[in-house]
Enzyme design. Structure first.
Site, PDB file in Angstrom:
ATOM      1  N   LYS A  70       0.870  -1.175   0.000  1.00  0.00           N
ATOM      2  CA  LYS A  70       0.000   0.000   0.000  1.00  0.00           C
ATOM      3  C   LYS A  70       0.904   1.221   0.000  1.00  0.00           C
ATOM      4  O   LYS A  70       1.744   1.367   0.889  1.00  0.00           O
ATOM      5  CB  LYS A  70      -0.883  -0.026   1.248  1.00  0.00           C
ATOM      6  CG  LYS A  70      -1.898   1.100   1.335  1.00  0.00           C
ATOM      7  CD  LYS A  70      -2.798   0.876   2.558  1.00  0.00           C
ATOM      8  CE  LYS A  70      -3.862   1.945   2.666  1.00  0.00           C
ATOM      9  NZ  LYS A  70      -4.768   1.710   3.811  1.00  0.00           N
TER      10      LYS A  70
ATOM     11  N   ASP B 204     -14.331   2.454  10.362  1.00  0.00           N
ATOM     12  CA  ASP B 204     -14.870   2.237   9.012  1.00  0.00           C
ATOM     13  C   ASP B 204     -15.169   0.752   8.794  1.00  0.00           C
ATOM     14  O   ASP B 204     -14.781   0.166   7.785  1.00  0.00           O
ATOM     15  CB  ASP B 204     -13.892   2.754   7.955  1.00  0.00           C
ATOM     16  CG  ASP B 204     -14.543   2.911   6.575  1.00  0.00           C
ATOM     17  OD1 ASP B 204     -15.793   3.015   6.515  1.00  0.00           O
ATOM     18  OD2 ASP B 204     -13.815   2.914   5.571  1.00  0.00           O
TER      19      ASP B 204
END
Length: 235
Positions: free
Chosen positions: A9, A103
């Protein structure tokens, strides 16, 4: 060099020149580095190469819960509850370190080929006690699963994740999101003021005790919810 399959990432190059963004990215790495649990994707390393910053993460081979629900529709309680409990275990571990996810949603839960559920993407997680990463009033998260206090831009704690987990279990067992509203304002209003249709009204096969657990998890008042993921699991 050790031939391990990983996920990488990285921070987009145009953002690497912004110190505040770099610090957010580094903070996510620091957050993940604190966690070591079979139901959370592991962070192996955080690196800088020139002006590029990237994280090396466990590659989780499988399908997201989002994909599972789209493919199969509603899951039976016999299928859904054991998977959900794995997610609860991972989130409880994070909470024990003072880390709230903020989230939780089916797209951030990966089911591996061996049937292990992994919680992904602590990208907007915040360590309790640290300075807020967002200014008061900013809405951070995915509205379909967001607690009323998150929608209002207020302080959040572990009980905000409990709300999102309740919404997640609702979707796993009914095959639909609790509030299927496309207008963002109306959706936010619903999260603050309304309760969704009772899960058993959609799927009568859901056990009454499971419906009761969902109802408690998604109570509008945080004080009326389960106070921890462990308490939710033990219900």
């Amino acid at each position: 060099m050790i031939e391990r399959e990983v996920a990488i990432k990285f921070l987009a190059p145009e953002l690497s020149s912004q110190p505040q963004v770099v610090e957010r990215f580094r903070s996510e790495a620091v957050t993940l580095a604190k966690l070591n649990h079979p139901n959370i994707a592991t962070l192996y390393s955080f690196m800088r190469q020139g002006d590029s910053f990237f994280m090396v993460l466990e590659f989780v081979r499988g399908v997201t819960l989002d994909g599972v629900i789209q493919q199969r529709g509603a899951l039976s309680a016999e299928q859904a509850v054991p998977l959900f409990c794995q997610g609860l275990d991972g989130i409880q571990h994070a909470h024990e370190y003072g880390i709230i996810h903020r989230d939780i949603k089916p797209a951030n839960m990966m089911l591996t080929e061996k049937g292990i559920l992994k919680v992904l993407d602590f990208g907007i997680a915040r360590i309790l006690g640290t300075a807020r990463m967002t200014r008061q009033g900013n809405v951070i998260g995915t509205i379909e699963y967001m607690s009323p206090e998150q929608v209002k831009g207020q302080e959040t704690d572990a009980r905000s994740d409990i709300y999102s987990l309740g919404m997640l279990l609702y979707e796993m067992l009914t095959g639909r999101i609790p509030f299927d509203i496309t207008n963002e304002f109306e959706l936010m209003k619903a999260q603050i003021e309304q309760m969704p249709v009772a899960p058993r009204a959609i799927n009568p096969a859901i056990p009454e005790a499971v419906e009761a657990a969902i109802g408690r998890a998604i109570a509008k008042d945080p004080a009326q919810r389960f106070q921890s993921a462990g308490e939710f699991r033990a219900f």
